[in-house]
Design a protein around this motif. Structure first.
Motif, PDB file in Angstrom:
ATOM      1  N   ILE A 263      27.869  47.860  33.317  1.00 20.73           N
ATOM      2  CA  ILE A 263      28.964  47.281  34.109  1.00 20.73           C
ATOM      3  C   ILE A 263      28.498  46.985  35.530  1.00 20.73           C
ATOM      4  O   ILE A 263      28.833  45.939  36.108  1.00 20.73           O
ATOM      5  N   GLU A 264      27.720  47.898  36.124  1.00 24.27           N
ATOM      6  CA  GLU A 264      27.182  47.674  37.470  1.00 24.27           C
ATOM      7  C   GLU A 264      26.355  46.395  37.524  1.00 24.27           C
ATOM      8  O   GLU A 264      26.488  45.577  38.444  1.00 24.27           O
ATOM      9  N   LEU A 270      27.786  38.848  38.813  1.00 23.28           N
ATOM     10  CA  LEU A 270      28.967  38.045  39.128  1.00 23.28           C
ATOM     11  C   LEU A 270      29.114  37.834  40.634  1.00 23.28           C
ATOM     12  O   LEU A 270      29.479  36.747  41.096  1.00 23.28           O
ATOM     13  N   LEU A 271      28.829  38.885  41.425  1.00 21.40           N
ATOM     14  CA  LEU A 271      28.901  38.758  42.876  1.00 21.40           C
ATOM     15  C   LEU A 271      27.847  37.774  43.397  1.00 21.40           C
ATOM     16  O   LEU A 271      28.108  36.996  44.319  1.00 21.40           O
ATOM     17  N   LYS A 272      26.666  37.832  42.802  1.00 23.24           N
ATOM     18  CA  LYS A 272      25.592  36.938  43.224  1.00 23.24           C
ATOM     19  C   LYS A 272      25.944  35.476  42.952  1.00 23.24           C
ATOM     20  O   LYS A 272      25.651  34.582  43.765  1.00 23.24           O
ATOM     21  N   ASN A 273      26.584  35.235  41.811  1.00 16.30           N
ATOM     22  CA  ASN A 273      26.869  33.860  41.402  1.00 16.30           C
ATOM     23  C   ASN A 273      28.264  33.381  41.822  1.00 16.30           C
ATOM     24  O   ASN A 273      28.643  32.247  41.526  1.00 16.30           O
ATOM     25  N   ALA A 274      29.024  34.254  42.484  1.00 14.65           N
ATOM     26  CA  ALA A 274      30.398  33.895  42.869  1.00 14.65           C
ATOM     27  C   ALA A 274      30.391  32.781  43.903  1.00 14.65           C
ATOM     28  O   ALA A 274      29.562  32.756  44.814  1.00 14.65           O
ATOM     29  N   GLN A 275      31.329  31.869  43.777  1.00 13.19           N
ATOM     30  CA  GLN A 275      31.472  30.761  44.716  1.00 13.19           C
ATOM     31  C   GLN A 275      32.894  30.756  45.264  1.00 13.19           C
ATOM     32  O   GLN A 275      33.853  30.987  44.537  1.00 13.19           O
ATOM     33  N   LEU A 288      35.636  44.443  37.630  1.00 13.32           N
ATOM     34  CA  LEU A 288      35.791  45.547  38.581  1.00 13.32           C
ATOM     35  C   LEU A 288      36.841  46.540  38.079  1.00 13.32           C
ATOM     36  O   LEU A 288      36.680  47.758  38.215  1.00 13.32           O
ATOM     37  N   GLU A 289      37.905  46.010  37.497  1.00 13.37           N
ATOM     38  CA  GLU A 289      38.951  46.882  36.961  1.00 13.37           C
ATOM     39  C   GLU A 289      38.421  47.693  35.780  1.00 13.37           C
ATOM     40  O   GLU A 289      38.711  48.893  35.652  1.00 13.37           O
ATOM     41  N   ASP A 290      37.638  47.037  34.917  1.00 13.67           N
ATOM     42  CA  ASP A 290      37.029  47.750  33.778  1.00 13.67           C
ATOM     43  C   ASP A 290      36.089  48.835  34.273  1.00 13.67           C
ATOM     44  O   ASP A 290      36.034  49.927  33.702  1.00 13.67           O
TER      45      ASP A 290
END
Length: 340
Positions: A263-264, A270-275, A288-290
């Motif tokens: 999960i980490e 996901l944070l790296k690729n977030a736009q 994050l909830e999971d």
């Protein structure tokens, strides 16, 4: 809480990043030069290297060890479940086995490494052979083509010259096809192929030209590792249900840690690729909830197992003198061979 766990991880990474150059340099030195030596010799060499690095102005960890620098807790736990002796010396050897560019040749008079490799690779169609077997070369050829691991056991004071292209990893890539020359045959080389070599010789004398082709590792039993093994055997006899419960807790803990790690990694990707605004990323928020739910579930499981673990530890401590005596007796009998 989940927040506290990430804050602690961030602080730990900050320290590691400050020391990363020196620690990686030390790790490379250990893997390249110290595999064949005893734990005391390794520790002394590392201390001298740390002092030398500080003199040169290169930062590194004062309490450097290979496990913290290159080890993965989830992977290490899987090795221990596969019967790797649970001591720092053996864990360092296992790390060197999988991080070196050279195939490992393990000095293994007690058969500990042999047992571990067979258990660890049993689900990967491990092929176990000896150099004296008639189908020795054919077995290795098939394993190379199909990507199976191979364990060559009972190596004597020499290795069949036909294995040299494998030891030197003389793989040729032509038109995106990897091949290797083995004797008179050119065979396809699968990247998943792995080679392990073990010898029962206590003090082998391999020539320098062989030592530079393999990663020579000293897998001889240590007092710490043997004591832990003997303790497990004694408890299994006297309180079998507790030992089974302890092993079950180890497996469960390994699975829990693996889930957290997965999960980490997913969150970081996901944070790296977030736009744009990350709060609008539903996949990231759900992940994050999971993570929070999984972390809370694992924390609850840990609390539930603490009572059992305390009871098991109490019983195990009572048998430590027996395990120590057994370990001492083993090394005394082993040393009798040196008496002239």
């Amino acid at each position: 809480s989940e927040k506290d766990r990430w804050i602690q991880m961030s602080k730990s990474l900050d320290i590691k990043y400050n020391n990363v150059i020196g620690d990686i340099l030390l790790a490379a030195g250990v893997i390249a030069y110290l595999g064949a030596f005893t734990m005391n010799y390794r520790d002394e060499a590392i201390k001298q290297w740390i002092n030398l690095l500080k003199q040169k102005g290169i930062t590194c960890s004062d309490d450097f060890n290979l496990r913290d620098t290159l080890g993965n807790p989830v992977t290490i736990r899987s090795w221990i479940i596969a019967k790797l002796p649970n001591d720092s010396f053996s864990i360092d050897n296992a790390i060197m086995t999988f991080t070196s560019n050279r195939w490992p040749l393990m000095i293994d008079p007690q058969g500990q490494a042999n047992k571990w490799i067979k258990k660890f690779e049993e689900n990967n169609s491990l092929k176990v052979v000896k150099q004296t077997q008639g189908n020795f070369i054919r077995t290795i050829e098939n394993a190379i083509q199909f990507g199976n691991p191979v364990l060559i056991e009972n190596i004597t004071d020499s290795i069949d010259p036909i294995l040299e292209p494998i030891l030197l990893k003389q793989v040729v890539i032509t038109n995106n096809l990897a091949t290797i020359r083995l004797g008179d045959s050119t065979i396809e080389y699968d990247k998943n192929f792995r080679l392990y070599l073990t010898t029962k010789l206590r003090n082998p004398h391999y020539p320098p030209e062989l030592c530079v082709k393999v990663n020579l590792l000293n897998f001889m039993a240590t007092s710490e590792g043997l004591t832990d093994q003997m303790l497990g055997k004694v408890i299994a006899i006297e309180h079998r249900e507790l030992e089974l419960q302890r092993q079950s807790l180890i497996v469960e803990d390994a699975e829990n840690q693996k889930q957290l790690k997965d999960i980490e990694n997913k969150i970081l990707i996901l944070l790296k690729n977030a736009q744009g605004n990350i709060l609008d990323d539903e996949v990231l928020i759900d992940t994050l909830e999971d993570s929070k739910k999984t972390s809370n579930t694992i924390t609850e499981k840990v609390k539930q197992s603490e009572t059992t673990q305390i009871r098991i530890t109490k019983f195990r401590q009572g048998y430590i003198p027996v395990a120590n005596q057994t370990s001492l007796l083993f090394f005394i009998i082993s040393d009798l061979i040196t008496i002239d």
